[in-house]
Design an enzyme around this catalytic site. Structure first.
Site, short mmCIF file in Angstrom:
data_model
loop_
_atom_site.label_atom_id
_atom_site.label_comp_id
_atom_site.label_asym_id
_atom_site.label_seq_id
_atom_site.Cartn_x
_atom_site.Cartn_y
_atom_site.Cartn_z
N GLU A 94 -5.34 -6.08 -5.58
CA GLU A 94 -5.92 -5.16 -6.56
C GLU A 94 -4.87 -4.64 -7.53
OE1 GLU A 94 -7.44 -2.49 -3.39
OE2 GLU A 94 -6.17 -0.97 -4.34
N CYS A 114 1.28 -5.28 3.34
CA CYS A 114 2.60 -4.66 3.35
C CYS A 114 3.05 -4.52 4.80
CB CYS A 114 2.52 -3.28 2.70
SG CYS A 114 4.10 -2.41 2.58
N CYS A 121 -1.04 5.19 4.39
CA CYS A 121 -1.31 4.19 3.34
C CYS A 121 -2.24 3.09 3.83
CB CYS A 121 0.01 3.59 2.87
SG CYS A 121 -0.20 2.33 1.60
N1 SAH Z 1 5.95 0.44 -1.28
C1 SAH Z 1 6.22 1.21 -2.45
C2 SAH Z 1 5.16 1.15 -3.52
C3 SAH Z 1 3.72 1.20 -3.13
S1 SAH Z 1 2.98 2.72 -2.69
C4 SAH Z 1 6.52 2.64 -2.05
O1 SAH Z 1 6.44 2.98 -0.89
O2 SAH Z 1 6.90 3.43 -2.92
C5 SAH Z 1 3.01 3.77 -4.10
C6 SAH Z 1 3.07 5.24 -3.75
O3 SAH Z 1 1.83 5.71 -3.24
C7 SAH Z 1 4.10 5.55 -2.68
O4 SAH Z 1 4.77 6.74 -2.99
C8 SAH Z 1 3.22 5.73 -1.45
O5 SAH Z 1 3.87 6.42 -0.45
C9 SAH Z 1 2.04 6.43 -2.04
N2 SAH Z 1 0.80 6.38 -1.26
C10 SAH Z 1 0.30 5.37 -0.52
N3 SAH Z 1 -0.85 5.71 0.06
C11 SAH Z 1 -1.11 6.96 -0.33
C12 SAH Z 1 -2.17 7.89 -0.05
N4 SAH Z 1 -3.19 7.54 0.73
N5 SAH Z 1 -2.08 9.10 -0.62
C13 SAH Z 1 -1.05 9.44 -1.42
N6 SAH Z 1 -0.04 8.63 -1.71
C14 SAH Z 1 -0.06 7.40 -1.16
#
Ligand code: SAH
Length: 347
Positions: A94, A114, A121
């Site tokens: 996506e 991932c 996440c």
């Molecule tokens: N792996 C990378 C990029 C992908 S996630 C990273 O960890 O930065 C992008 C951002 O969204 C990251 O800061 C992650 O921690 C956050 N994120 C993922 N799921 C989330 C959720 N359910 N609520 C809020 N932030 C979330």
């Protein structure tokens, strides 16, 4: 069958080398590069300034990666578009288009699934399927630009996957998407978000790129981080922040510290205080994200007044803070949620 070369992932210089090997002139490579990366052609047939013979030869020898649009959902609240794309091996990923005053920003995935395991996440629940190729990262942007007819000016590598866990493809992608002979998106308008893989951050600092690095912090100390992010067991905060300082020193780019607020886990003022202390010597700003609850986990979003109080505290300490505006709430806006609901439907 021998695997065909993925022509869209080649740098112009590599493409020139390929074409030379076929007895063609270098300018042919430039024409093909322009068709793929500037005119966003979907097939070799479209490349009408090449001879028919050459076009046939290209389709015999090369794979031209194009993603298949499977679904798009458009938010009635803010025009955010969430795309579901199919890859040639049947996986789906996506991508999200967000419309801002400063331009159109696309959030791309860097992996299918991932393996980092962050507790809140959705992208990581089934682990890593595979890395995306540079062409597959590029084509998320190309499809969206073609679909909307509007220029994409900003890219955030913040979708599913950990970009620094797919390092070589990430760097190749950045060079291609910012190539002035291609889509020419300024590196200053590209942000790469990482959960904090220290060797990756240090290596990226040496690449001579001008992209912004966003660090997913989510906790002011190792203990809180470990409870949310398994990667914190491998890389202690001290090392992560020292890599961030290196990144700033080498690139001059100020960092973004992402902090998802989870009720009762990391959102009280003691944590705000520890956070302020932790990053007081860093060049960057904090982006607060009220956590987006996923149904597979118990985590709850912080109350509005807790988010506000956290922000005000940091501001008093002289830290630059923003609260991330939630985009596309009505269309499964959070990482990995749309893909998951699609996979559940077809299972
Ligand atoms: N792996 C990378 C990029 C992908 S996630 C990273 O960890 O930065 C992008 C951002 O969204 C990251 O800061 C992650 O921690 C956050 N994120 C993922 N799921 C989330 C959720 N359910 N609520 C809020 N932030 C979330």
């Amino acid at each position: 069958m021998e695997k065909k070369i993925d022509i869209k992932s080649l740098a112009l210089e590599e493409l020139e080398e390929e074409l030379r090997g076929k007895g063609q002139k270098a300018f042919r490579a430039r024409q093909i590069f322009q068709w793929m990366h500037e005119k966003l052609a979907d097939s070799f047939e479209e490349m009408t300034n090449l001879s028919k013979d050459l076009r046939q030869q290209l389709s015999r020898d090369y794979e031209l990666v194009t993603l298949q649009k499977k679904d798009v959902r458009i938010s009635r609240l803010d025009g955010t578009r969430k795309y579901l794309f199919g890859l040639s091996d049947g996986h789906v990923i996506e991508s999200v288009l967000m419309k801002y005053k400063h331009g159109n920003s696309v959030c791309i995935s860097s992996q299918v699934g991932c393996r980092m395991g962050c507790r809140f996440c959705a992208s990581t629940l089934d682990g890593l399927e595979r890395n995306l190729r540079p062409s597959e990262m590029l084509d998320q942007i190309y499809r969206i630009q073609k679909d909307t007819g509007e220029r994409v000016s900003h890219v955030v590598v913040m979708g599913s996957g950990e970009p620094l866990d797919n390092y070589d493809s990430l760097i190749r992608f950045i060079r291609l998407v910012s190539d002035e002979r291609g889509l020419n998106i300024s590196q200053r308008n590209i942000t790469v978000s990482t959960c904090g893989i220290v060797p990756g951050i240090e290596r990226m600092a040496q690449e001579g790129l001008a992209v912004t690095l966003a660090l997913s912090l989510h906790g002011p100390n190792d203990q809180v981080r470990k409870s949310l992010m398994p990667v914190a067991n491998k890389y202690p905060l001290k090392e992560v922040l020292s890599a961030c300082s290196t990144y700033f020193k080498k690139t001059g780019r100020r960092l973004t510290f992402e902090y998802s607020l989870v009720k009762g886990v990391n959102d009280n003022l003691r944590e705000a205080q520890a956070l302020a202390e932790l990053i007081k010597d860093q060049q960057g700003h904090v982006n607060l994200i009220p956590v987006n609850p996923i149904k597979e986990r118990e985590y709850v979003q912080s109350d509005w007044h807790a988010v506000e109080a956290f922000k005000v505290y940091l501001e008093k300490k002289g830290i630059n803070v923003t609260i991330r505006r939630e985009m596309g709430r009505d269309i499964n806006g959070a990482c990995g949620q749309l893909r998951r609901s699609f996979m559940e439907d077809i299972r």
